[in-house]
Design a protein around this motif. Sequence first.
Motif, PDB file in Angstrom:
ATOM      1  N   UNK A  53      -3.260   1.044   5.011  1.00  0.00           N
ATOM      2  CA  UNK A  53      -3.047  -0.127   4.163  1.00  0.00           C
ATOM      3  C   UNK A  53      -3.740  -0.036   2.810  1.00  0.00           C
ATOM      4  N   UNK A  54      -4.736   0.810   2.687  1.00  0.00           N
ATOM      5  CA  UNK A  54      -5.523   0.794   1.444  1.00  0.00           C
ATOM      6  C   UNK A  54      -4.788   1.536   0.324  1.00  0.00           C
ATOM      7  N   UNK A  55      -5.035   1.150  -0.918  1.00  0.00           N
ATOM      8  CA  UNK A  55      -4.372   1.808  -2.045  1.00  0.00           C
ATOM      9  C   UNK A  55      -4.968   3.187  -2.309  1.00  0.00           C
ATOM     10  N   UNK A  56      -4.261   3.964  -3.102  1.00  0.00           N
ATOM     11  CA  UNK A  56      -4.769   5.273  -3.492  1.00  0.00           C
ATOM     12  C   UNK A  56      -6.102   5.116  -4.218  1.00  0.00           C
ATOM     13  N   UNK A  82     -13.946   0.329   0.669  1.00  0.00           N
ATOM     14  CA  UNK A  82     -14.355   0.272  -0.732  1.00  0.00           C
ATOM     15  C   UNK A  82     -13.108   0.356  -1.600  1.00  0.00           C
ATOM     16  N   UNK A  83     -12.910  -0.612  -2.467  1.00  0.00           N
ATOM     17  CA  UNK A  83     -11.788  -0.589  -3.393  1.00  0.00           C
ATOM     18  C   UNK A  83     -11.956   0.564  -4.375  1.00  0.00           C
ATOM     19  N   UNK A  84     -10.852   1.043  -4.967  1.00  0.00           N
ATOM     20  CA  UNK A  84     -10.946   2.197  -5.877  1.00  0.00           C
ATOM     21  C   UNK A  84     -12.005   2.035  -6.967  1.00  0.00           C
ATOM     22  N   UNK A 171      -2.554  -4.667   5.282  1.00  0.00           N
ATOM     23  CA  UNK A 171      -3.327  -4.582   6.514  1.00  0.00           C
ATOM     24  C   UNK A 171      -2.884  -5.689   7.455  1.00  0.00           C
ATOM     25  N   UNK A 172      -2.091  -5.307   8.433  1.00  0.00           N
ATOM     26  CA  UNK A 172      -1.565  -6.243   9.422  1.00  0.00           C
ATOM     27  C   UNK A 172      -1.828  -5.651  10.798  1.00  0.00           C
TER      28      UNK A 172
END
Length: 200
Positions: A53-56, A82-84, A171-172
Motif C-alpha cells: 500500500x505504501x507509495x514509492x 515512514x513516508x517518503x 491499506x485495506x
Amino acid sequence: MHPPQGSWSEGDFLRLHTNRMAEHADGRLEILPMSNLKYQRMLRLVLGLLEDAMPEGGTALFAPLPIRLFPGTIREPDLLYLAPGNRPAVDVDYPDHLDLVMEIVSPGTEARHRDYTDKRRDYAKAGVAEYWIVDPVEQRVTVLSLNSDRYTEIGTFAPGQVASGELLTGLRVDVSTLMKAWSVSIETLDEFRYPKIELT
C-alpha cells in the motif's frame, strides 16, 4: 546491579544487554512478551499489506528496532511506516519520525494496557499520524488518527469488515483473513509469506 524501577535513564537502558525485547518509559524498564508463531504469521501478513500500500520511496520496518519517541521514552513498534519525505539518510541508525505504527496486542492485562493506553499516549505525544491496534484476543482492529495532540478513532473493525485508515488509502486489511493468521496451523504458514520483491 540495575537501577530500581522508576530510576532508569536512557543511558542505563542502552547499556542493557538482554535477549528479550525491552522498552524504556517513565524511568521504567518494560520487558516485552516473547514472540511466537501466531504472532509472526500475523506480523508478516500485515507487513506485506503495508508494503503493497505504501507509495514509492516509503519505508516499512518491523521490530526489533528501538525508537526514541522523545526524551525518556524508547518504544519498539511491531510495525512502522515512514513516508517518503521522512525517510532517514543512509548514515542514520534509527528514524526520528514515524508516520504510522501498528501494534499486535499480546495476551495479558499488562500488554493490553501498554498498547491501548501507554503507547496511545506516547505515539500521540511523538506526533505519529496514525496508530493501528491489532487485537487477536478481542478479534478487532482499531485505527486511530492524530488530531492535534491526541488520537481520535477512525473505526473499530471486526471480522467480516475491512479495516482502513486515512494516511495510506491503499491499506485495506480484511479482518477475517488477518485473524485467521492467528489461528491457522503451522502447515498453512506458507499462505502468509511476504510478497515477492523484484530486485533490480
